[in-house]
Scaffold this motif. Structure first.
Motif, PDB file in Angstrom:
ATOM      1  N   TRP A  23       0.836  -1.195   0.000  1.00  0.00           N
ATOM      2  CA  TRP A  23       0.000   0.000   0.000  1.00  0.00           C
ATOM      3  C   TRP A  23       0.877   1.253   0.000  1.00  0.00           C
ATOM      4  CZ3 TRP A  23      -1.078  -4.267   3.111  1.00  0.00           C
ATOM      5  CH2 TRP A  23      -2.236  -4.974   2.761  1.00  0.00           C
ATOM      6  N   ARG A  33      -4.383   5.931  -2.202  1.00  0.00           N
ATOM      7  CA  ARG A  33      -3.069   5.295  -2.381  1.00  0.00           C
ATOM      8  C   ARG A  33      -2.245   6.111  -3.353  1.00  0.00           C
ATOM      9  NH1 ARG A  33      -4.520  -1.196  -2.837  1.00  0.00           N
ATOM     10  NH2 ARG A  33      -5.898  -1.187  -1.022  1.00  0.00           N
ATOM     11  N   SER A  71      -6.330   1.514 -11.851  1.00  0.00           N
ATOM     12  CA  SER A  71      -5.904   1.986 -10.527  1.00  0.00           C
ATOM     13  C   SER A  71      -6.011   3.495 -10.407  1.00  0.00           C
ATOM     14  CB  SER A  71      -4.444   1.605 -10.277  1.00  0.00           C
ATOM     15  OG  SER A  71      -4.317   0.217 -10.302  1.00  0.00           O
ATOM     16  N   GLN A  88     -13.887   1.469  -1.242  1.00  0.00           N
ATOM     17  CA  GLN A  88     -13.867   0.045  -0.896  1.00  0.00           C
ATOM     18  C   GLN A  88     -15.072  -0.214  -0.007  1.00  0.00           C
ATOM     19  OE1 GLN A  88     -10.262  -1.339   1.030  1.00  0.00           O
ATOM     20  NE2 GLN A  88      -9.228  -1.673  -0.923  1.00  0.00           N
ATOM     21  N   GLU A 110     -15.661  -2.871   2.955  1.00  0.00           N
ATOM     22  CA  GLU A 110     -15.107  -3.945   3.776  1.00  0.00           C
ATOM     23  C   GLU A 110     -16.271  -4.742   4.346  1.00  0.00           C
ATOM     24  OE1 GLU A 110     -11.800  -3.700   4.160  1.00  0.00           O
ATOM     25  OE2 GLU A 110     -11.293  -5.145   5.713  1.00  0.00           O
ATOM     26  N   THR A 113      -5.236 -11.566   7.452  1.00  0.00           N
ATOM     27  CA  THR A 113      -6.118 -12.736   7.293  1.00  0.00           C
ATOM     28  C   THR A 113      -5.273 -13.989   7.089  1.00  0.00           C
ATOM     29  OG1 THR A 113      -6.323 -12.104   4.967  1.00  0.00           O
ATOM     30  CG2 THR A 113      -8.211 -11.641   6.366  1.00  0.00           C
ATOM     31  N   GLU A 160      -8.129 -14.075  -3.079  1.00  0.00           N
ATOM     32  CA  GLU A 160      -8.676 -12.986  -3.887  1.00  0.00           C
ATOM     33  C   GLU A 160      -9.751 -13.587  -4.785  1.00  0.00           C
ATOM     34  OE1 GLU A 160      -5.529  -9.449  -4.522  1.00  0.00           O
ATOM     35  OE2 GLU A 160      -4.810 -11.418  -5.092  1.00  0.00           O
ATOM     36  N   GLU A 168      -9.569  -9.144 -10.999  1.00  0.00           N
ATOM     37  CA  GLU A 168      -9.691  -9.210  -9.540  1.00  0.00           C
ATOM     38  C   GLU A 168     -10.698  -8.164  -9.035  1.00  0.00           C
ATOM     39  OE1 GLU A 168      -6.050  -7.925  -7.603  1.00  0.00           O
ATOM     40  OE2 GLU A 168      -7.413  -7.036  -6.144  1.00  0.00           O
ATOM     41  N   LEU A 175     -11.864  -8.388  -5.421  1.00  0.00           N
ATOM     42  CA  LEU A 175     -11.775  -8.214  -3.962  1.00  0.00           C
ATOM     43  C   LEU A 175     -10.708  -9.104  -3.349  1.00  0.00           C
ATOM     44  CD1 LEU A 175     -13.263 -10.834  -2.365  1.00  0.00           C
ATOM     45  CD2 LEU A 175     -15.283  -9.748  -3.291  1.00  0.00           C
ATOM     46  N   GLY A 176     -10.309  -8.699  -2.121  1.00  0.00           N
ATOM     47  CA  GLY A 176      -9.410  -9.512  -1.307  1.00  0.00           C
ATOM     48  C   GLY A 176     -10.183  -9.982  -0.086  1.00  0.00           C
ATOM     49  N   CYS A 177      -9.818 -11.161   0.442  1.00  0.00           N
ATOM     50  CA  CYS A 177     -10.590 -11.678   1.581  1.00  0.00           C
ATOM     51  C   CYS A 177      -9.788 -12.712   2.377  1.00  0.00           C
ATOM     52  CB  CYS A 177     -11.878 -12.323   1.087  1.00  0.00           C
ATOM     53  SG  CYS A 177     -11.588 -13.730  -0.022  1.00  0.00           S
ATOM     54  N   ALA A 200     -13.306 -11.725   6.662  1.00  0.00           N
ATOM     55  CA  ALA A 200     -13.352 -10.326   6.215  1.00  0.00           C
ATOM     56  C   ALA A 200     -13.088 -10.290   4.714  1.00  0.00           C
ATOM     57  CB  ALA A 200     -12.307  -9.499   6.954  1.00  0.00           C
ATOM     58  N   GLY A 214     -12.637  -7.199   1.272  1.00  0.00           N
ATOM     59  CA  GLY A 214     -12.611  -5.798   0.836  1.00  0.00           C
ATOM     60  C   GLY A 214     -12.874  -5.722  -0.657  1.00  0.00           C
ATOM     61  N   ARG A 220     -14.055  -0.962  -9.562  1.00  0.00           N
ATOM     62  CA  ARG A 220     -13.710  -2.103 -10.428  1.00  0.00           C
ATOM     63  C   ARG A 220     -14.976  -2.885 -10.802  1.00  0.00           C
ATOM     64  NH1 ARG A 220      -8.250  -3.986  -8.833  1.00  0.00           N
ATOM     65  NH2 ARG A 220      -6.986  -2.138  -9.190  1.00  0.00           N
TER      66      ARG A 220
END
Ligand code: FA5
Length: 341
Positions: free
Chosen positions: A156, A198, A206, A212, A214, A255, A260, A283, A285-287, A309, A311, A316
């Protein structure tokens, strides 16, 4: 005397004929019917006339006064008509012309997606929890299992403020700690939406400023299957029953295990193109399962509680839903783009 009266009448009437406007009409009235008009003078001298002439001259003078007064009224009405006619012509209303369209406002496409996300997750029992955008290093990194100098911080690129330890949140995950500390040891099922920042190089996918959402669920006996079922159902409700999604192993320090979720590329349909970097997948989300250290930092006992969890990136998702090839349109303020939604 009668002859003089006739002349007065004729002169007055012919001058009235030449009057063209309201101001001229007032001047005419003063001159021909006012106190010092020729007619008034004749009337004022009536007493000096021989007795036998007086009634006849008086009657004629009054006749002329009445005639001039009614001519004045007539002229005034005629002038008004002309004025009305003129203004009707000058300000003509064309009822066949198209009206001016009223500006209708609409929601930004990213906001529309955000609301759809809220709706889907609300139906699954998630409540909205608002968390701050300006965060401390502790919440954004440290309490999420990323101590200072941890290499994972490089994922990040961060905007720091001039106050040491205060930054713009790079993701909505710090809200997890706020929510946990507020609700522990009770079960949690919340979503945390909002803006993240970011210091990224801008590309078609990007932005430096993006939303986001969450998701966080904590309780007893929550497993990875719950996470997978929730997100697979979310993807179906968001993109339709036939859109393929996949879980891919990944890594986040907060996590364990982490994953993803990708959606089949909308441009090439999965065969590989420049948008999906030849992978066929995008892609969204991330989890993962909330890391025991994070549970502990939030006030939960990892021996008793587990949780998952995730995000999601609404911009996107909007790109996927509407086939928008470049994320930079979202902040471009170009009406041609915005009016399409
Ligand atoms: C994270 O930010 C993690 N906090 C997500 C998470 C939450 C993982 C909870 C585990 C548990 P990541 O950096 O991959 O992960 O971002 C998550 C999503 O945000 C991405 O899938 C993408 O949809 C969106 N996103 C990330 N960076 C950008 C960007 N620069 N512009 C637009 N969207 C972005």
């Amino acid at each position: 005397m009668l002859e003089q009266l006739n002349r007065i009448e004729q002169t007055a009437l012919s001058m009235l004929d030449q009057v063209r406007d309201e101001a001229g009409l007032q001047q005419w009235r003063v001159k021909h019917l006012g106190r010092s008009s020729s007619l008034s003078q004749v009337l004022s001298k009536l007493g000096q006339l021989p007795k036998e002439e007086r009634p006849m001259v008086g009657r004629r003078a009054n006749q002329i006064r009445q005639a001039l007064e009614s001519a004045l009224v007539e002229k005034s009405e005629a002038l008004q008509q002309v004025a009305i006619q003129r203004s009707l012509e000058a300000e003509r209303l064309d009822v066949s012309m198209p009206g001016r369209p009223a500006h209708s406002s609409r929601l930004h496409p990213a906001t529309q997606t955000l609301r759809k996300i809220y709706q889907i997750l609300a139906e699954m029992g998630f409540q909205i929890y608002w968390s701050r955008e300006v965060e401390t290093d502790a919440y954004n990194f440290e309490l999420l299992n990323m101590p200072a100098h941890h290499p994972a911080r490089d994922m990040w690129d961060t905007f720091h403020t001039t106050t040491p330890g205060v930054l713009l949140r790079t993701h909505t995950s710090p809200g997890q700690i706020h929510a946990m500390r507020e609700f522990a040891p009770e079960p949690i099922r919340v979503i945390l939406p909002g803006m993240c920042y970011r210091y990224e190089q801008l590309t078609a996918r990007s932005e430096i400023q993006f939303n986001q959402v969450e998701g966080l669920a904590i309780g007893k006996n929550i497993t990875f299957s719950d996470l997978k079922g929730t997100l697979a159902d979310f993807a179906r409700r968001m993109f339709g029953q036939n859109v393929r999604s996949r879980f891919r192993a990944s890594h986040f320090p907060f996590t364990e295990p982490s994953a993803e979720v990708d959606i089949e590329c909308f441009v090439c349909g999965g065969s590989g193109c420049s948008v999906c970097k030849q992978t066929g997948w995008l892609e969204i989300l991330g989890c993962g399962m909330v890391h025991p250290t994070v549970l502990r930092n939030g006030g939960y006992d990892p021996e008793k509680h587990t949780g998952f969890a995730f995000g999601v990136g609404p911009e996107r998702i909007t790109q996927l839903r509407h086939r928008i090839e470049d994320i930079r349109y979202f902040w471009g303020n170009d009406m041609r783009f915005l009016e399409q939604f």
